[in-house]
Write a protein that holds these residues in place. Structure first.
Motif, PDB file in Angstrom:
ATOM      1  N   TYR A 131       4.974 -21.273  -1.105  1.00 42.49           N
ATOM      2  CA  TYR A 131       5.376 -19.891  -1.187  1.00 42.49           C
ATOM      3  C   TYR A 131       4.005 -19.381  -0.471  1.00 42.49           C
ATOM      4  O   TYR A 131       3.068 -19.835  -0.256  1.00 42.49           O
ATOM      5  N   THR A 132       4.331 -18.111   0.001  1.00 39.92           N
ATOM      6  CA  THR A 132       3.159 -17.097   0.599  1.00 39.92           C
ATOM      7  C   THR A 132       3.297 -15.665  -0.074  1.00 39.92           C
ATOM      8  O   THR A 132       4.198 -15.369  -0.771  1.00 39.92           O
ATOM      9  N   ARG A 133       2.132 -15.201  -0.067  1.00 44.10           N
ATOM     10  CA  ARG A 133       1.818 -13.822  -0.505  1.00 44.10           C
ATOM     11  C   ARG A 133       1.602 -12.833   0.225  1.00 44.10           C
ATOM     12  O   ARG A 133       0.374 -13.224   1.058  1.00 44.10           O
ATOM     13  N   PHE A 134       2.260 -11.575   0.318  1.00 44.40           N
ATOM     14  CA  PHE A 134       1.895 -10.560   1.276  1.00 44.40           C
ATOM     15  C   PHE A 134       2.117  -9.373   0.683  1.00 44.40           C
ATOM     16  O   PHE A 134       3.070  -9.227  -0.171  1.00 44.40           O
ATOM     17  N   CYS A 135       1.163  -8.372   1.284  1.00 49.89           N
ATOM     18  CA  CYS A 135       1.527  -6.989   0.239  1.00 49.89           C
ATOM     19  C   CYS A 135       2.005  -5.996   1.301  1.00 49.89           C
ATOM     20  O   CYS A 135       2.095  -5.874   2.455  1.00 49.89           O
ATOM     21  N   VAL A 136       2.592  -5.004   0.571  1.00 48.52           N
ATOM     22  CA  VAL A 136       3.203  -3.699   1.320  1.00 48.52           C
ATOM     23  C   VAL A 136       2.261  -2.829   1.649  1.00 48.52           C
ATOM     24  O   VAL A 136       1.142  -2.306   0.773  1.00 48.52           O
ATOM     25  N   GLU A 195       8.891   1.737   0.970  1.00 46.60           N
ATOM     26  CA  GLU A 195       8.480   0.691   1.950  1.00 46.60           C
ATOM     27  C   GLU A 195       8.738  -0.878   1.577  1.00 46.60           C
ATOM     28  O   GLU A 195       9.208  -1.605   2.392  1.00 46.60           O
ATOM     29  N   LYS A 196       8.589  -0.928   0.128  1.00 47.18           N
ATOM     30  CA  LYS A 196       8.783  -2.361  -0.150  1.00 47.18           C
ATOM     31  C   LYS A 196      10.452  -2.853   0.270  1.00 47.18           C
ATOM     32  O   LYS A 196      10.605  -3.906   0.712  1.00 47.18           O
ATOM     33  N   SER A 215       6.760  -5.725  -7.937  1.00 46.26           N
ATOM     34  CA  SER A 215       5.525  -4.813  -7.711  1.00 46.26           C
ATOM     35  C   SER A 215       5.487  -4.733  -6.218  1.00 46.26           C
ATOM     36  O   SER A 215       6.412  -4.602  -5.452  1.00 46.26           O
ATOM     37  N   TYR A 216       4.353  -4.273  -5.425  1.00 49.33           N
ATOM     38  CA  TYR A 216       4.120  -4.035  -4.096  1.00 49.33           C
ATOM     39  C   TYR A 216       3.662  -5.158  -3.406  1.00 49.33           C
ATOM     40  O   TYR A 216       3.044  -5.079  -2.431  1.00 49.33           O
ATOM     41  N   PHE A 217       3.876  -6.555  -3.889  1.00 48.58           N
ATOM     42  CA  PHE A 217       3.501  -7.634  -3.058  1.00 48.58           C
ATOM     43  C   PHE A 217       4.494  -8.599  -3.270  1.00 48.58           C
ATOM     44  O   PHE A 217       5.415  -8.600  -3.880  1.00 48.58           O
TER      45      PHE A 217
END
Ligand SMILES: Cc1ncc(COP(=O)(O)O)c(C=O)c1O
Length: 373
Positions: free
Chosen positions: A343-348, A282-283, A302-304
């Motif tokens: 920057y922004t951070r969001f996860c998978v 998915e990443k 990683s997954y984010f």
């Protein structure tokens, strides 16, 4: 009068900020906290109800069963394990037990805010090791090691929050060895490693008994998607853990936390493994589509994602508001300081949830382009 009696370190203290702030609106889809996208194991509520029958007794202060199950899963001794109310408690405890006023503490920047918070509270002198934004925030371990002269401790988060960068095992072991020569403690945060397919390859947990200066934290929060139950754990050499145990809060883990965490550790590993298998594919899919909408987005280790917002021309807090209008929460990274407000951070998450995220992202990008706020 109270201003005169409070410890000077506390007087100027500001609480660290975190993602996951959805308590007032549980309908918001939270992509700001990096927890298992499959949610908690379906039997979690059953485990909680079963544990509730024991609430009339004090919890086991030594947390013996839970430590035993963690130790056998990781192949270390039970006396190499400590547990806490979230790994956040262990971050604080480490500083309380080992950091004295004036100690020099080296912390990469940006990284998880609780390390600096705990050390500042103890009166430490913090030294920022600034991660290079023009090299995707990669940690150069040799450079970090070069800053250790006279340092009481150095912190490393692997993978790093918020940058999603991982450090190799050999590099980390070199850092631990160099730190040992300089009598510096290494605090290694592996809480975000558990949901990675490289967890076993990169983890230093099997090394703790042979390294007197190494302390590692992990957590149930991310792997089992249960931030609302506070259970984290740490690994270290026996002697170090004796001191951490000596300073620990009595009854730090309640009965429900102990019983539930033991069952998760022993019976629900397949739930974690399923998430790991899904996240890798998915990443890649999400990366391709996010790049089409946001311009260049570095591939996360990683997954984010930690994605620059310059192509969109908005700051992190503003972008968060744009996404919230479409029912999605992302991390406003400005609290990480420096360049992070760009920057922004969001996860998978799962394929369906990632599609929802990408739809919201597409709408937010249109809003920004058309000047809607
Ligand atoms: C890198 C990192 N370490 C530790 C923690 C603390 O997690 P917990 O106290 O839930 O174990 C977090 C939480 O967001 C984190 O991101």
């Amino acid at each position: 009068m109270i201003n005169k009696v409070v410890r000077p370190e506390v007087r100027s203290m500001e609480r660290p900020r975190h993602g996951g702030d959805v308590w007032d609106d549980l309908d918001v889809k939270d992509y700001s906290s990096n927890v298992n996208p499959l949610g908690p194991p379906p039997r979690l509520e059953q485990y909680i109800i079963e544990a509730a029958s024991e609430l009339h007794c004090y919890p086991d202060d030594s947390c013996a069963r839970l430590k035993g199950s963690i130790a056998s899963r990781y192949g270390v001794g039970a006396d190499n394990v400590i547990v806490g109310a979230g790994s956040a408690e262990l971050i604080r405890l480490f500083a309380e037990v080992f950091v004295s006023p004036g100690d020099r503490i080296v912390i990469p920047s940006p990284t998880f805010a609780e390390y600096g918070f705990g050390c500042r509270l103890m009166g430490a002198r913090l030294v920022d090791h600034v991660l290079p934004c023009d090299q995707d925030f990669k940690l150069d371990v040799a450079e970090l090691a070069g800053q250790l002269d006279g340092a009481k401790a150095v912190y490393v988060c692997n993978p790093n929050n918020p940058t999603s960068r991982m450090v190799g095992r050999r590099d980390l072991l070199d850092l631990v060895d160099e730190a040992a020569r300089k009598r510096t403690l290494v605090f290694l945060d592996e809480t975000l490693l558990e949901l990675s397919s490289r967890s076993a390859e990169l983890s230093l947990v099997p090394e703790v008994e042979g390294h007197e200066n190494l302390f590692i934290i992990r957590s149930f929060t991310k792997a089992f998607a249960m931030p609302g139950l506070r259970v984290g754990y740490g690994f270290g050499p026996r002697k170090m853990l004796q001191y951490l145990e000596a300073g620990r809060l009595t009854w730090n883990l309640g009965t429900i936390e102990q019983r539930v965490a033991t069952r998760l550790m022993e019976e629900e590993q397949e739930h974690v493994a399923r998430a790991v298998r899904m996240l890798e594919d998915e990443k890649r899919r999400m990366h391709a589509r996010a790049e089409r909408l946001m311009g260049k987005v570095p591939m996360p280790d990683s997954y984010f994602f930690f994605a620059p917002l310059d192509a969109l021309g908005v700051a992190s807090a503003e972008f968060r508001q744009h996404m919230l209008r479409h029912g999605v929460l992302v991390r406003d990274c400005s609290s990480f300081g420096g360049v992070c407000s760009g920057y922004t951070r969001f996860c998978v998450k799962t394929p369906e949830k990632n599609d929802e995220f990408l739809d919201a992202l597409s709408s937010a990008v249109d809003d920004i382009a058309e000047g809607r706020s």
